[in-house]
Design a protein around this motif. Structure first.
Motif, mmCIF file in Angstrom:
data_model
loop_
_atom_site.group_PDB
_atom_site.id
_atom_site.type_symbol
_atom_site.label_atom_id
_atom_site.label_comp_id
_atom_site.label_asym_id
_atom_site.label_seq_id
_atom_site.Cartn_x
_atom_site.Cartn_y
_atom_site.Cartn_z
ATOM 1 N N VAL A 72 -53.028 -0.963 -29.918
ATOM 2 C CA VAL A 72 -52.216 0.231 -29.891
ATOM 3 C C VAL A 72 -51.636 1.469 -31.220
ATOM 4 C CG1 VAL A 72 -52.111 2.370 -28.355
ATOM 5 C CG2 VAL A 72 -53.624 0.977 -28.251
ATOM 6 N N CYS B 104 -54.542 9.352 -20.107
ATOM 7 C CA CYS B 104 -53.960 7.925 -19.627
ATOM 8 C C CYS B 104 -54.675 8.126 -17.636
ATOM 9 C CB CYS B 104 -53.377 6.932 -19.588
ATOM 10 S SG CYS B 104 -53.012 6.884 -21.507
ATOM 11 N N CYS C 38 -58.193 3.957 -23.895
ATOM 12 C CA CYS C 38 -57.753 3.011 -24.917
ATOM 13 C C CYS C 38 -57.397 3.378 -26.162
ATOM 14 C CB CYS C 38 -58.232 1.781 -24.460
ATOM 15 S SG CYS C 38 -57.896 0.269 -25.827
ATOM 16 N N ALA D 87 -58.186 -2.838 -30.421
ATOM 17 C CA ALA D 87 -57.145 -2.847 -28.883
ATOM 18 C C ALA D 87 -58.234 -3.102 -27.898
ATOM 19 C CB ALA D 87 -56.351 -1.368 -28.726
ATOM 20 N N LEU D 88 -59.630 -2.419 -28.582
ATOM 21 C CA LEU D 88 -60.670 -2.960 -26.909
ATOM 22 C C LEU D 88 -60.914 -3.963 -26.996
ATOM 23 C CD1 LEU D 88 -62.886 0.159 -28.182
ATOM 24 C CD2 LEU D 88 -61.855 0.276 -26.483
ATOM 25 N N LEU E 69 -52.940 -6.268 -27.096
ATOM 26 C CA LEU E 69 -53.069 -4.334 -26.870
ATOM 27 C C LEU E 69 -52.654 -3.465 -27.088
ATOM 28 C CD1 LEU E 69 -54.984 -2.876 -25.331
ATOM 29 C CD2 LEU E 69 -54.191 -3.402 -23.272
ATOM 30 N N HIS E 70 -50.541 -4.040 -26.529
ATOM 31 C CA HIS E 70 -49.546 -3.135 -26.707
ATOM 32 C C HIS E 70 -49.717 -2.743 -28.559
ATOM 33 C CE1 HIS E 70 -45.901 -0.670 -24.693
ATOM 34 N NE2 HIS E 70 -46.564 -0.340 -26.740
ATOM 35 N N MET F 238 -58.218 -5.074 -24.892
ATOM 36 C CA MET F 238 -58.101 -5.180 -23.577
ATOM 37 C C MET F 238 -59.929 -5.942 -22.477
ATOM 38 S SD MET F 238 -58.519 -1.244 -21.741
ATOM 39 C CE MET F 238 -60.427 -0.461 -22.294
ATOM 40 N N LEU G 156 -51.255 1.799 -19.783
ATOM 41 C CA LEU G 156 -51.314 2.527 -20.953
ATOM 42 C C LEU G 156 -50.935 4.047 -20.726
ATOM 43 C CD1 LEU G 156 -55.900 2.147 -20.288
ATOM 44 C CD2 LEU G 156 -53.391 1.449 -22.392
ATOM 45 N N VAL H 118 -54.035 -2.734 -16.159
ATOM 46 C CA VAL H 118 -54.545 -2.180 -17.848
ATOM 47 C C VAL H 118 -54.010 -0.797 -17.332
ATOM 48 C CG1 VAL H 118 -56.078 -1.675 -18.865
ATOM 49 C CG2 VAL H 118 -55.613 -4.476 -17.596
#
Length: 438
Positions: A262, A310, A333, A270-271, A258-259, A274, A291, A287
């Motif tokens: 992004v 965020c 995100c 990324a979606l 995920l990181h 997540m 973020l 999470v």
């Protein structure tokens, strides 16, 4: 033929399998070339294939997800090289069981027979117990084959890992799972499924062969008169939950993915990652915290609103709860993934912290230190301080560094987003500083 995935078979189970045994038992492979989906290690060019061809095994750790054939491979290895097979489970066994296994191996060695000791769930033994294997492995009393679903780097002693080769088993892909169903149908007849439903059944297994066979056995036992479509299959069977332990490797793999998605400005990926975490039961506030970290590490002042987005998402989730609150996390995100990127603040933190550690307790220049008492004023504290608001352009250009230290550059804004404007300001102030002080 049979269960590639008999990881939970009774220890030292006989090769003869009853007709009443579970389908997974009856489909257990009889030779290494019948193992599906792990040809990269069992094939002629794989590590296991080469060992078997040479007739000599070294100790190893089989690392892979559930239902990928770890136990079956160990049993077949012993047969392939003519070794005695001894198995223990770290879930059910203790020190007494290990002593018994080593004593039996010693007796077998006196009779000229080598022992393959299979240790299921080896990561569940504590560090001291893992160390207990070492002298027996070093003496050659046993060839150790461990099985684990956890990353050996984190769960096994370095000393043990230095004496065992780690072989990675892959989750079974759709092709491998399809071959496994083919074997089941050769034994039991066609499954009561349409082609689309068969594909859905394979997808539902999430790479776990044993789970797939158990689902197939349920379908056979139900005596379904007409082939099921995918929707009807979904109502009849439960989908396997994704493998995800919140304190294990899968957790860290997904948050890392995920990181990096992004950071790489890919909102779609990324979606996906997540969603993988949240669907599997990850705590949404974990999470949200990550973020926030991404906002300050990878975006920073290139878009100062990223951090606010965020924090607002975290507060919105706490206000709304699940499932409505997850939408706020999704919005944050997307914002992060589509924002201009800069790690200038992150690098500045690293560099300034390192400099602070290296320079110790240097005194700031006297003109900018505090002078709350007459004695301190008389000693020169605060003398010559230039009040910037009284200077032209609101900028004195004074020196703020300790006398023993040359000025440093920690923060270097990038030419993206709002940091482009910050870079212009810094260049302008540097120009004024040179003009006024040389």
């Amino acid at each position: 033929m049979a269960d590639l995935f008999a990881d939970d078979l009774p220890q030292n189970a006989p090769d003869v399998v009853s007709e009443d045994a579970p389908l997974a038992d009856r489909l257990r492979p009889r030779a290494l070339d019948e193992v599906i989906g792990q040809e990269h290690v069992t094939g002629p060019e794989g590590a296991i294939g080469r060992m078997v061809a040479a007739g000599k095994l070294s100790s190893m750790v089989l690392w892979g997800p559930p239902g990928t054939g770890k136990t079956s491979i160990a049993r077949l290895l012993a047969d392939a090289v003519g070794m005695r097979y001894e198995a223990v489970s770290a879930v059910f066994s203790g020190v007494a069981d290990l002593k018994k296994a080593f004593a039996a191996a010693e007796q077998a060695q006196k009779a000229g027979q080598r022992t393959l000791l299979f240790v299921d769930e080896i990561h569940r033994f504590n560090r001291a117990q893992q160390d207990g294997f070492l002298p027996f492995v070093e003496r050659g009393l046993v060839t150790l084959v461990g099985a684990t679903t956890e990353n050996p780097s984190f769960e096994l002693n370095a000393a043990l890992l230095s004496r065992a080769q780690v072989l990675i088993l892959h989750r079974l892909d759709a092709e491998a799972l399809g071959k496994l169903l083919d074997r089941a149908e050769e034994l039991e007849g066609p499954l009561p499924l349409t082609a689309a439903a068969r594909d859905a059944l394979i997808a539902s297994a999430d790479g776990d062969g044993r789970f797939l066979l158990n689902q197939a056995e349920t379908l056979y036992a139900a005596n379904i008169p007409e082939p099921l479509e995918p929707a009807a299959l979904g109502q009849f069977l439960q989908r396997r939950m994704a493998v995800y332990d919140k304190d294990r490797e899968g957790h860290y793999n997904l948050i890392s993915a995920l990181h990096k998605a992004v950071r790489g400005s890919d909102p779609q990926a990324a979606l996906y990652y997540m969603a993988r975490m949240l669907v599997a039961g990850e705590e949404p506030l974990f999470v949200a915290r990550r973020l926030v970290r991404m906002a300050v590490e990878d975006i920073g002042l290139a878009d100062p609103q990223a951090l606010q987005q965020c924090i607002a998402a975290k507060e919105a989730y706490q206000f709304l709860g699940s499932p409505e609150g997850e939408l706020a996390l999704v919005q944050a995100c997307i914002y992060l993934a589509t924002a201009p990127k800069s790690n200038a603040a992150y690098k500045a933190q690293k560099a300034s912290f390192a400099s602070a550690r290296d320079t110790g307790s240097l005194m700031p220049p006297m003109n900018i230190v505090n002078a709350p008492t007459k004695l301190m004023k008389d000693a020169g504290y605060g003398a010559g301080y230039a009040y910037d608001h009284d200077a032209d352009e609101g900028f004195s250009g004074d020196n703020y560094w300790p006398e023993e230290m040359a000025p440093q550059t920690f923060y270097e804004p990038v030419e993206r987003g709002f940091e482009r404007e910050i870079a212009k300001r810094l260049d302008y102030w540097e120009k004024l500083r040179r003009e006024r002080h040389g």
